[in-house]
Motif scaffolding. Structure first.
Motif, PDB file in Angstrom:
ATOM      1  N   ALA A   1       0.820  -1.214   0.000  1.00  0.00           N
ATOM      2  CA  ALA A   1       0.000   0.000   0.000  1.00  0.00           C
ATOM      3  C   ALA A   1       0.849   1.258   0.000  1.00  0.00           C
TER       4      ALA A   1
ATOM      5  N   SER B   1      -2.626   4.413  -3.608  1.00  0.00           N
ATOM      6  CA  SER B   1      -3.167   4.129  -2.276  1.00  0.00           C
ATOM      7  C   SER B   1      -3.211   5.392  -1.429  1.00  0.00           C
TER       8      SER B   1
ATOM      9  N   ARG C   1      -8.458  -3.143   7.866  1.00  0.00           N
ATOM     10  CA  ARG C   1      -7.968  -1.999   7.092  1.00  0.00           C
ATOM     11  C   ARG C   1      -6.632  -1.547   7.662  1.00  0.00           C
TER      12      ARG C   1
ATOM     13  N   GLU D   1      -7.239   2.147   4.042  1.00  0.00           N
ATOM     14  CA  GLU D   1      -7.549   1.303   2.889  1.00  0.00           C
ATOM     15  C   GLU D   1      -7.743  -0.126   3.381  1.00  0.00           C
TER      16      GLU D   1
ATOM     17  N   GLU E   1      -8.951  -4.066  -0.853  1.00  0.00           N
ATOM     18  CA  GLU E   1      -8.533  -3.097  -1.887  1.00  0.00           C
ATOM     19  C   GLU E   1      -7.043  -3.234  -2.187  1.00  0.00           C
TER      20      GLU E   1
END
Lengths: 282, 755
Positions: B544, B550, B566, B577, B581
């Protein structure tokens, strides 16, 4: 009162009329074994429990009950809980029943169906002392069947003063180290009649008639209880590391007599037979 | 872009607390109460047959004959495994490869080393036929006189005690301490042989497939078991698949695979069919370890004010005739009380029993009841309240090593438990208190302690594209709650809600989790899980924070934190995020990582690491009949971070009940001539029944320990026994004035002592 041999211990103890009439017998029943065993065990089965000890179960040990003439390995073995009354060199095991202790005190009778038809036998005569023939545990003959147990009506006269006290090494699911059933008929402040039997001391439930004679006619007081206790154990001798049981038995007799004189509790204590049965919450 | 990987003691990524610390009920509870939990003996692979061990009824000698023909004639009997007829082993079962390898009887000879030893195995189509076949073997023996008891032979100094502890430890000047002492307690105590008696007997279902072996068996240490079986059968450890999802108790007896379990594997190999072998209750008194009897002399010297000058604690223990395990009983005196001079020493006597082994709090239990009783004696000799005496001699550093404690909230334990119990105002003299029924009442206390031990364990963590996680570790649930507590640690370590986690355990096909012993399983496996979780989150964070698309881009690995599936920016919680994802954008089905947990040698060399506690007991004693009844037990324990308060309470409660059992009930009675145990059954080997267990209260005292391991866990599996046994014994003294120094306390000692 006639009780069929197949009646379960738990059913009998919890029968309201039975418990009211023979409270010490009900208390003894409920102090025996564990709840699970009492649910399965029967009256006849309880009477026919073997007189036994760990050496009886240990197939590697000599045991005259298992193998007549083999000898008794308990005699010089681990024997702190063995018999102090009525034992012989042939066997020093004790009869483990709680139920039978008040039963012999109340002159219970066993009904037997045998080859020659039906006959009766005082329970006290059912179990034998070991003597020279420890392998012969009862007076039953081949083919005999215990079909019922009878308690005489007179036994109800003791209902107001009847207790069973059992000292054991844990609170449930343990045989008595020593136990005692005591009951009185008290009239005019005097003991009209006393009944006393001991458990855990001999190869059979032990009726203490000498003690009963000491008590009959006396005023219920600690001195006479102690005298009765001495009389009950007068013939006792250690069979091993168990001299303490003679002293303990006398104290239990005195306690059982004290509690019986005080009166049967309204209901069977939550810890039946326990010296702690009077403790709140116990 | 540099990836900041933070795998220090306080990893940046992980927030513990969402699941850890919650009183969650057992994840396996419904399975267990509905009978659906499949224990080893519940398995019945197709074609399975039954093996029953024939055991020796002598304790020493040789088997001279077995009527194999009679057994084989019995309908249903397939084969009889004997020293003359058995599969070849690749390794001598008497070989000693490592400190955890103990000799076992696998029919390697006709020698009998102890009563209840396996002398043959009968394999049959049914359990009944195998049992009857075993009875028909009618063994004959050449009998030698058994060596029984603590005086059976010449005592000798063992090379080590426990696992690698020195047999003798000296700190300070013992002679000077003895000379300086104006009050001396010199007492000799005895503790009996005890057997683990796990509810579930040792059992095995063994299936061979070529040189691969599949076994269902309860194990506290699948990795060790794999190694041992691999050695014995000459196959790679990886070929051995052990399934051990549930244990019906172990208490140390299932820490190492036992001889009978291996015999089941041999039987399956011999006849080429799946075999089940289950020990009968009586057969558990011999080949699976026990707590040996001890005789302990302890001298405690103080000045007139009750300040310790010396503790000299000597223990004689028994071990088997053929192997070496020495109960480290005297070691209990190493850590608790600040004496300028401390000596602990052991001597041993060889007897004809199975080898004693680890049994819940090995050494600590036997030593603690003696130390705590003797401390009570010393306090009484000085006329000082037992709690005040202990506080006066409180160890600020570990007495024998001088190391500071990594944490020690024992003072708070004393204070909280004493207050809750109502200890204040206790009369110093015994036999002063009676209840309304005339029963004698006594109050006693004991200090609890157990070292914070860690083994080596591993775990593997996975985050999947759907956002759910998996944690895999071959951990062991003996009933202590590993399925639940380790899953709680897993969920937090992955930053997931509990229901997003699949926790896999109880199989040797998973990463080796080390042994479930020494109260170190949660600490060890917990650390492995924590590190595996941190490593997999680090991989996600790297994906990420190095990706411009991101919202976490540029945060750096230490700049994010995992929570609820997350990653959040540490400096701006609103920017986050989801795992879904992150993995979707990276086009990955999953990411995984491994982690391990083990003791930190540097921290260990710097700090003494122990859990502590204080236990207070009330007993009532019938003043004429001598019958004892425990009426209250209160314990307060400080054991670092508590993962699951429900499980911990349960562990501590169970330990305290075992302490009560030690003081008042538990003892294996051995015939002093034959060496056979006379009460090898649950009717006569007494542990407390429900009616013996008093109202109990367990208090856990908060303790933050930054040194023991990343999670600050010390372990609670064994400490409950320590302290409790002594507290009960001391309460009996306080009630009666009778100091019983032979455990368990027996009615005759009280009856005859009361006068």
């Amino acid at each position: 009162m006639r009780i069929g041999a197949l009646v379960r211990n738990a059913d009998l103890a919890h029968d309201a009329e039975f418990a009211r009439s023979y409270p010490a017998v009900a208390e003894a029943l409920l102090s025996g074994a564990s709840a699970q065993l009492r649910n399965a065990a029967t009256v006849g089965g309880n009477l026919m429990q073997r007189t036994r000890c760990a050496y009886f179960y240990d197939a590697g040990s000599a045991c005259n009950r298992r193998w007549p003439g083999a000898g008794c390995d308990a005699l010089k073995g681990e024997n702190r809980l063995h018999a102090v009354l009525g034992w012989s060199e042939g066997c020093i095991a004790t009869h483990p029943s709680d139920f039978c202790v008040p039963l012999v005190a109340f002159d219970a009778v066993v009904e037997i169906e045998g080859k020659g038809g039906r006959r009766e036998l005082p329970l006290e005569a059912l179990h034998r002392l070991p003597g020279e023939t420890p392998e012969r545990e009862t007076a039953l003959e081949r083919g005999d069947l215990i079909v019922a147990l009878r308690l005489p009506t007179e036994a109800k006269d003791f209902a107001r003063h009847a207790r069973y006290i059992k000292v054991r090494e844990r609170t449930s699911y343990a045989f008595a180290v020593v136990s005692a059933a005591a009951a009185f008929r008290i009239e005019g402040g005097k003991i009209r009649e006393a009944r006393l039997a001991l458990g855990g001391v001999a190869a059979k439930p032990w009726r203490a008639r000498e003690a009963e004679q000491v008590l009959a006619g006396a005023r219920p007081d600690p001195a006479v209880y102690r005298e009765a206790a001495r009389a009950a154990l007068a013939a006792a001798k250690p069979s091993g590391d168990n001299a303490f049981k003679i002293e303990l038995a006398q104290r239990i007799v005195a306690r059982a007599l004290t509690l019986a004189a005080r009166g049967t509790p309204d209901r069977i204590p939550a810890l039946p037979g326990s010296p702690f049965s009077s403790v709140a919450g116990a | 872009m540099t990836v900041e990987l933070s795998l220090t003691r306080d990893p940046a990524h992980i927030r513990h607390g969402s699941n850890i610390g919650q009183p969650m009920t057992r994840t396996d509870g419904v399975l267990k109460v509905t009978g659906k939990a499949r224990y080893a003996a519940d398995n019945h692979p197709a074609g399975m047959v039954y093996a029953v061990i024939a055991t020796s009824c002598i304790a020493r000698g040789r088997v001279t004959s077995l009527d194999v023909a009679a057994a084989k004639r019995y309908p249903g009997v397939i084969d009889v495994m004997t020293p003359a007829h058995k599969p070849e082993l690749a390794e001598d079962p008497d070989a000693k490869g490592n400190p955890f390898a103990f000799r076992m009887e696998l029919l390697q000879s006709d020698e009998v080393r102890y009563a209840n030893q396996a002398i043959a195995v009968v394999i049959a189509e049914t359990l009944e036929a195998a049992t009857e076949g075993a009875a028909l073997l009618s063994p004959r023996y050449q009998v030698e006189i058994a060596r029984v008891g603590l005086d059976a032979g010449e005592a000798y100094a063992p090379p080590v005690v426990g696992i690698g502890n020195p047999a003798e430890v000296r700190h300070g000047d013992i002679d000077a301490g003895m000379a300086a002492a104006t009050k001396l307690t010199d007492a000799t105590y005895e503790t009996p042989a005890q057997y683990h008696n796990a509810m579930e007997p040792h059992a095995i279902v063994a299936v061979w497939d070529g040189d691969r072996l599949f076994i269902d068996t309860p194990s506290q240490g699948m990795g060790f078991a794999q190694m041992r079986v691999a050695g014995l059968f000459g196959i790679p450890p990886a070929n051995i698949h052990i399934n051990s999802p549930f244990l019906g108790g172990g208490f140390g007896s299932k820490g190492l695979i036992s001889g009978p379990q291996v015999l089941g594997i041999m039987a399956a190999k011999l006849i080429g069919r799946p075999v089940k072998l289950v020990l009968r209750r009586g057969q558990m008194y011999g080949p699976v370890g026990h707590r040996p009897p001890t005789r302990q002399r302890i001298r405690i010297g103080t000045d007139d004010a009750g300040v310790l000058a010396v503790i000299n604690h000597e223990a004689r223990v028994t071990t088997s005739s053929f192997d070496d395990f020495y109960e480290p009983a005297a070691d209990a005196s190493h850590t608790l009380y600040a004496s300028p001079a401390i000596r602990t020493a052991h001597e041993a006597v060889r007897v004809d029993t199975g080898t004693p082994l680890f049994m819940r709090a090995p050494g600590e239990a036997t030593g603690s009841i003696v130390l705590e009783s003797a401390i009570d004696e010393a306090a009484f000799a000085c006329g000082i309240d037992p709690l005040e005496f202990r506080l006066k001699n409180y160890a600020e550093v570990e007495p024998t090593t001088g190391k500071p404690f990594s944490s020690k909230a024992l003072r708070q334990c004393y204070a909280r438990a004493a207050e809750r119990f109502g200890w204040a105002g206790r009369p110093l003299q015994p036999r002063q208190m009676r209840d309304e029924n005339g029963f004698l009442v006594g109050w006693g206390m004991g200090t609890a302690t157990f070292p914070a031990i860690m083994f080596q364990g591993n775990a593997r963590a996975v985050i999947r594209a759907d956002g759910n996680g998996v944690m895999e570790t071959g951990a062991h649930d003996m009933g202590q709650g590993a399925w639940t507590a380790l899953a709680q640690i897993s969920a937090d370590s992955l930053g997931l809600d509990f229901d997003q986690l699949t926790f896999r355990s109880g199989s040797s096909d998973l990463p080796d989790a080390g042994i479930a012993g020494g109260s170190g399983h949660t600490a060890t496996v917990g650390a492995a899980i924590h590190n595996a979780g941190a490593a997999v989150i680090a991989k996600l964070a790297e994906l990420a924070t190095t990706d411009e698309r991101s919202p976490l881009f540029g945060a750096g690995n230490a700049g994010v934190v995992a929570r609820g599936g997350r990653l959040h920016r540490r400096d701006d919680d609103a920017r986050s995020e989801s795992y879904v994802e992150i993995l979707a954008r990276a086009g990955l089905a999953e990411v995984d990582a491994s982690g391990s947990g083990a003791a930190d040698a540097a921290a260990q060399s710097q700090y003494a690491m122990h859990a502590h506690g204080a236990v207070f007991a009330e007993v009532k004693v019938d003043p004429e009949l001598g019958q004892i009844r425990a009426t209250r037990l209160v314990g307060a324990f400080a054991a670092g971070r508590i993962i699951n308060p429900l499980m911990v309470q349960s562990q501590l409660r169970g330990g305290m009940i075992w302490g009560l059992s030690f003081a008042l009930h538990e003892e294996a009675v051995m015939d002093h001539r034959s060496g056979r145990i006379l009460n090898a059954n649950l009717a006569e080997y007494h542990v407390p029944v429900n009616a013996d267990v008093p109202p109990m209260e367990v208090i856990t005292v908060d303790e933050h320990d930054p040194h023991v391991n990343p999670l600050g866990i010390k372990g609670v599996g064994e400490i409950g026994i320590t302290g409790s046994a002594g507290a009960v014994a001391n309460a009996v003294f306080h009630a009666t004035g009778i100091r019983v120094r032979n455990f368990p306390i027996k009615i005759e000692e009280i009856v005859m002592g009361l006068g």
